[in-house]
Motif scaffolding. Sequence first.
Motif, short mmCIF file in Angstrom:
data_model
loop_
_atom_site.label_atom_id
_atom_site.label_comp_id
_atom_site.label_asym_id
_atom_site.label_seq_id
_atom_site.Cartn_x
_atom_site.Cartn_y
_atom_site.Cartn_z
N ALA A 120 0.84 -1.21 0.00
CA ALA A 120 0.00 0.00 0.00
C ALA A 120 0.87 1.25 0.00
N ALA A 121 1.96 1.23 0.78
CA ALA A 121 2.86 2.38 0.81
C ALA A 121 3.50 2.61 -0.56
N GLY A 177 0.87 4.01 -3.02
CA GLY A 177 0.42 5.37 -2.75
C GLY A 177 1.53 6.39 -2.60
N GLY A 178 2.77 5.92 -2.54
CA GLY A 178 3.89 6.84 -2.38
C GLY A 178 4.15 7.28 -0.96
N ALA A 179 3.60 6.54 0.03
CA ALA A 179 3.82 6.91 1.44
C ALA A 179 5.22 6.48 1.87
N LEU A 238 2.50 10.86 3.97
CA LEU A 238 1.52 10.23 3.10
C LEU A 238 1.63 10.66 1.65
N ASN A 239 2.21 11.84 1.41
CA ASN A 239 2.33 12.37 0.05
C ASN A 239 0.97 12.35 -0.65
N GLN A 240 0.86 11.64 -1.76
CA GLN A 240 -0.40 11.62 -2.52
C GLN A 240 -1.18 10.32 -2.31
N THR A 241 -0.95 9.65 -1.20
CA THR A 241 -1.64 8.38 -0.93
C THR A 241 -3.15 8.58 -0.89
N LEU A 260 -6.34 3.73 0.61
CA LEU A 260 -5.16 2.92 0.89
C LEU A 260 -4.65 3.11 2.31
N MET A 261 -5.04 4.21 2.94
CA MET A 261 -4.49 4.54 4.26
C MET A 261 -4.74 3.47 5.32
N LEU A 282 -2.08 0.80 5.46
CA LEU A 282 -0.76 1.17 5.99
C LEU A 282 -0.62 0.81 7.47
#
Length: 259
Positions: free
Chosen positions: A78-79, A82-84, A198-201, A205-206, A209
């Motif tokens: 998920a990270a 989503g870019g987290a 979180l950036n653009q997550t 999707l959170m 994480l």
Amino acid sequence: MAVTVANASGRPSFRQEAVDFIRFIVRPSVGPRLPGRSVGHGEWLDWFPGVPVGRLVQWACALWAVNLVFLGPIALAAAGAGGAEHRLNLGNIPWLQALFWAPVVEELVFRYGLRRPLRALWLVPLAAYALLSGPEAHAIALVCVVVLLCWWQASTRSLLSQKPMTWRLQRAYLSGFPLLVHSSCLLFAAVHLNNFSLNQTPWWLMPLLVLPQWLTGLALAWLRVRQGIGASMLLHGIFNGGPLLVVWLVLQWIPLPPG
């Protein structure tokens, strides 16, 4: 209500505790306490229930295994999707915060009130303020005062000790207890989103994480109810410390590149 049967030593086996934990997840209940606890004043034993550290290490290992094999890979995927990014600074591992601050403050905020609902009315807001403030001097002092107040009440049975709830309030509390437990675990997991950039997550999707924190919250809630707040704090610290110790050992062999 299921009752866990103790073995010859007077304490349930790990397998028996695991079965009770699964039952608790399906239908959380206020009782009964697990057999094998020390004998004495209930409020004092809430902080010092006499649970063997070895058993808590067993629970920590079980949680690490489930997170490593199942929930951790989901969180990592998920990270990545989503870019987290995790905020952990490998060059400055927060030992004191992970081993002492978080276990004490987070247990006070999310799980103390599960068995002390009336006292939680004044304790949880103070602990929540300390949690939001972080391990600053005034927040640390506040948490120390809160804990000392609880110990004083347990040892003296002072006028500030929790009064019995009315029958109607008890009935309402027991009826809503499952919702309270699961809500506290979800909130506990959600707070740990702060561990990530979180950036653009995307929002959907959170939750993935923090699946490991959600499972850990359930285990800590079960332990708090069945054994006591002191046991859940200790397991919380052990659980936090294991991964950090692994990271530290790896860094001793493979130091971070300069800059």
